[in-house]
Design a protein around this motif. Sequence first.
Motif, PDB file in Angstrom:
ATOM      1  N   ILE A  86       0.248  -1.133   0.099  1.00  0.00           N
ATOM      2  CA  ILE A  86      -0.309  -0.192   0.041  1.00  0.00           C
ATOM      3  C   ILE A  86       1.009   1.412   0.145  1.00  0.00           C
ATOM      4  O   ILE A  86       0.700   1.938  -0.930  1.00  0.00           O
ATOM      5  CB  ILE A  86      -1.274   0.034   1.054  1.00  0.00           C
ATOM      6  N   ALA A  87       1.417   1.246   0.847  1.00  0.00           N
ATOM      7  CA  ALA A  87       3.077   2.632   1.300  1.00  0.00           C
ATOM      8  C   ALA A  87       3.529   2.524  -1.021  1.00  0.00           C
ATOM      9  O   ALA A  87       4.065   3.739  -0.791  1.00  0.00           O
ATOM     10  CB  ALA A  87       4.469   2.090   1.577  1.00  0.00           C
ATOM     11  N   GLY A  88       3.483   1.977  -1.512  1.00  0.00           N
ATOM     12  CA  GLY A  88       4.537   1.806  -2.651  1.00  0.00           C
ATOM     13  C   GLY A  88       3.430   2.136  -3.408  1.00  0.00           C
ATOM     14  O   GLY A  88       4.065   2.748  -4.635  1.00  0.00           O
ATOM     15  N   LEU A  89       2.518   1.864  -3.186  1.00  0.00           N
ATOM     16  CA  LEU A  89       0.594   2.367  -4.413  1.00  0.00           C
ATOM     17  C   LEU A  89       0.834   3.754  -4.214  1.00  0.00           C
ATOM     18  O   LEU A  89      -0.035   3.870  -4.817  1.00  0.00           O
ATOM     19  CB  LEU A  89       0.148   0.923  -4.750  1.00  0.00           C
ATOM     20  N   THR A  90       0.909   4.396  -2.539  1.00  0.00           N
ATOM     21  CA  THR A  90       0.223   5.084  -1.950  1.00  0.00           C
ATOM     22  C   THR A  90       1.670   6.461  -2.016  1.00  0.00           C
ATOM     23  O   THR A  90       1.806   8.152  -3.140  1.00  0.00           O
ATOM     24  CB  THR A  90       0.079   5.422  -0.521  1.00  0.00           C
ATOM     25  N   LEU A  91       2.811   6.414  -1.565  1.00  0.00           N
ATOM     26  CA  LEU A  91       3.779   7.207  -1.505  1.00  0.00           C
ATOM     27  C   LEU A  91       4.757   7.920  -3.094  1.00  0.00           C
ATOM     28  O   LEU A  91       4.461   6.433  -3.940  1.00  0.00           O
ATOM     29  CB  LEU A  91       4.491   7.232  -0.661  1.00  0.00           C
ATOM     30  N   PRO A  92       5.162   9.167  -2.972  1.00  0.00           N
ATOM     31  CA  PRO A  92       5.630   9.096  -3.917  1.00  0.00           C
ATOM     32  C   PRO A  92       7.107   8.598  -4.827  1.00  0.00           C
ATOM     33  O   PRO A  92       7.494   8.810  -5.124  1.00  0.00           O
ATOM     34  CB  PRO A  92       6.131  11.130  -4.208  1.00  0.00           C
ATOM     35  N   TRP A  93       7.564   8.103  -3.508  1.00  0.00           N
ATOM     36  CA  TRP A  93       9.147   7.515  -3.477  1.00  0.00           C
ATOM     37  C   TRP A  93       9.042   6.371  -3.677  1.00  0.00           C
ATOM     38  O   TRP A  93       8.467   5.483  -3.670  1.00  0.00           O
ATOM     39  CB  TRP A  93       9.532   7.801  -1.683  1.00  0.00           C
ATOM     40  N   ASN A  94       9.979   5.897  -3.997  1.00  0.00           N
ATOM     41  CA  ASN A  94      10.599   4.162  -4.915  1.00  0.00           C
ATOM     42  C   ASN A  94      11.753   4.152  -5.145  1.00  0.00           C
ATOM     43  O   ASN A  94      12.669   4.669  -4.378  1.00  0.00           O
ATOM     44  CB  ASN A  94       9.851   4.082  -6.069  1.00  0.00           C
ATOM     45  N   SER A  95      12.646   2.881  -4.585  1.00  0.00           N
ATOM     46  CA  SER A  95      13.762   2.246  -4.601  1.00  0.00           C
ATOM     47  C   SER A  95      14.647   2.167  -6.161  1.00  0.00           C
ATOM     48  O   SER A  95      15.651   1.350  -6.756  1.00  0.00           O
ATOM     49  CB  SER A  95      14.014   0.726  -4.496  1.00  0.00           C
ATOM     50  N   GLY A  96      13.793   3.345  -7.359  1.00  0.00           N
ATOM     51  CA  GLY A  96      14.822   3.492  -8.096  1.00  0.00           C
ATOM     52  C   GLY A  96      16.142   4.000  -7.876  1.00  0.00           C
ATOM     53  O   GLY A  96      16.932   3.524  -9.240  1.00  0.00           O
ATOM     54  N   ILE A  97      16.818   4.670  -7.388  1.00  0.00           N
ATOM     55  CA  ILE A  97      17.888   4.529  -6.969  1.00  0.00           C
ATOM     56  C   ILE A  97      18.694   3.859  -6.301  1.00  0.00           C
ATOM     57  O   ILE A  97      19.613   3.533  -7.043  1.00  0.00           O
ATOM     58  CB  ILE A  97      18.025   5.769  -6.405  1.00  0.00           C
ATOM     59  N   VAL A  98      17.945   3.288  -6.207  1.00  0.00           N
ATOM     60  CA  VAL A  98      19.150   2.015  -5.054  1.00  0.00           C
ATOM     61  C   VAL A  98      19.086   1.221  -6.793  1.00  0.00           C
ATOM     62  O   VAL A  98      19.755   0.682  -6.994  1.00  0.00           O
ATOM     63  CB  VAL A  98      18.227   1.192  -3.903  1.00  0.00           C
ATOM     64  N   GLU A  99      17.848   0.892  -7.157  1.00  0.00           N
ATOM     65  CA  GLU A  99      18.082  -0.154  -8.217  1.00  0.00           C
ATOM     66  C   GLU A  99      19.392   0.041  -9.776  1.00  0.00           C
ATOM     67  O   GLU A  99      20.048  -0.316 -10.730  1.00  0.00           O
ATOM     68  CB  GLU A  99      16.884  -0.500  -9.076  1.00  0.00           C
ATOM     69  N   GLY A 100      19.024   1.595 -10.018  1.00  0.00           N
ATOM     70  CA  GLY A 100      20.088   2.018 -10.811  1.00  0.00           C
ATOM     71  C   GLY A 100      21.498   2.066 -10.037  1.00  0.00           C
ATOM     72  O   GLY A 100      22.121   1.644 -11.139  1.00  0.00           O
ATOM     73  N   HIS A 101      22.321   2.223  -9.196  1.00  0.00           N
ATOM     74  CA  HIS A 101      23.638   1.942  -8.895  1.00  0.00           C
ATOM     75  C   HIS A 101      23.340   0.548  -8.885  1.00  0.00           C
ATOM     76  O   HIS A 101      24.751   0.108  -8.911  1.00  0.00           O
ATOM     77  CB  HIS A 101      23.438   2.063  -6.820  1.00  0.00           C
ATOM     78  N   VAL A 102      22.596  -0.617  -8.170  1.00  0.00           N
ATOM     79  CA  VAL A 102      22.776  -1.744  -8.417  1.00  0.00           C
ATOM     80  C   VAL A 102      22.922  -2.313 -10.041  1.00  0.00           C
ATOM     81  O   VAL A 102      24.034  -2.943 -10.654  1.00  0.00           O
ATOM     82  CB  VAL A 102      22.095  -2.577  -8.532  1.00  0.00           C
ATOM     83  N   ASN A 103      22.200  -1.697 -10.822  1.00  0.00           N
ATOM     84  CA  ASN A 103      22.680  -1.720 -12.711  1.00  0.00           C
ATOM     85  C   ASN A 103      24.396  -0.947 -12.989  1.00  0.00           C
ATOM     86  O   ASN A 103      25.136  -2.121 -13.461  1.00  0.00           O
ATOM     87  CB  ASN A 103      22.053  -1.373 -13.456  1.00  0.00           C
ATOM     88  N   ARG A 104      24.172  -0.138 -12.046  1.00  0.00           N
ATOM     89  CA  ARG A 104      25.665  -0.263 -13.041  1.00  0.00           C
ATOM     90  C   ARG A 104      27.023  -0.706 -11.296  1.00  0.00           C
ATOM     91  O   ARG A 104      28.030  -0.849 -12.500  1.00  0.00           O
ATOM     92  CB  ARG A 104      26.055   1.241 -11.580  1.00  0.00           C
ATOM     93  N   ILE A 105      26.768  -0.949 -10.590  1.00  0.00           N
ATOM     94  CA  ILE A 105      27.613  -2.365 -10.269  1.00  0.00           C
ATOM     95  C   ILE A 105      27.610  -3.370 -10.936  1.00  0.00           C
ATOM     96  O   ILE A 105      28.846  -3.834 -11.340  1.00  0.00           O
ATOM     97  CB  ILE A 105      27.556  -2.404  -8.396  1.00  0.00           C
ATOM     98  N   LYS A 106      26.612  -3.979 -11.593  1.00  0.00           N
ATOM     99  CA  LYS A 106      26.649  -4.966 -12.426  1.00  0.00           C
ATOM    100  C   LYS A 106      27.358  -4.246 -13.965  1.00  0.00           C
ATOM    101  O   LYS A 106      28.551  -5.956 -14.545  1.00  0.00           O
ATOM    102  CB  LYS A 106      25.239  -5.206 -12.343  1.00  0.00           C
TER     103      LYS A 106
END
Length: 253
Positions: A171-191
């Motif tokens: 519910i929080a993920g479908l309501t709040l404007p924040w997400n884990s996109g930045i974290v996923e971006g760093h993970v992709n950069r490390i990969k």
Amino acid sequence: MTHRTVKRLADAATPEDLFQGQWQNRPTKLDGFKPYLHERWAEGCTNAWILWEEIKAHGYAGGYGTVRAYLRPFRRPAPADTRPPTPRTVTRWILTRPDALPENERLKLKSVLAHCPELDALTRHVRAFAQMLTQLQGDRLPEWIAAVRADELPSMHTFINGLERDLDAVIAGLTLPWNSGIVEGHVNRIKMIKRQMYGRAGSALLRKRVLLAPRHRLSAQRPSPTGPAGAPDVINAVKRVARSRGENTSEPS
């Protein structure tokens, strides 16, 4: 082959004229159930297996092959331009915004949903969930889950069981404007950095490359006079930078 046989074959106007002999018009176990089959076929039930199970429950003792052979002439091949759409095509229609569908595809989807109530219900639930996802309406999730529970859709029930394991977070993920996109971006950069080294570097060197990436990014992007630098050249450059800082760059064996 005798002259009489040749003449009979030549005089036959249709293949059915050749069906003569001791097996022609012989009574079968299916005769008493043919009116029932005709009635069910007229109602729209064209599945031979289902019809066989129905008449078997009424006392039919014959096999499925007999029923299927009897119903085969009832079927007519569909014209090439009226072939049903593939499951992949219907999935694309359902997942596309209704206002983005061309008129001809919208009419085809409407026809498909009219012939399948389960798929119609699935489409409504998918589009309602997409609206919650894109418009941040997470407060409607419990109501959506209750609506899905009311329909016989086992695959959707499995999906909502997973949502209910951590309902507050969903519910929080479908309501709040924040997400884990930045974290996923760093993970992709490390990969990406790890794959540039073809998997030959250990975690220690990978850590140094990630930490020192801002320092050597500009120099690594400069074109080489002999062509673009390969993965070994990048690794050597990182080693040189780390060695100038007095750090150990040895890789684990």
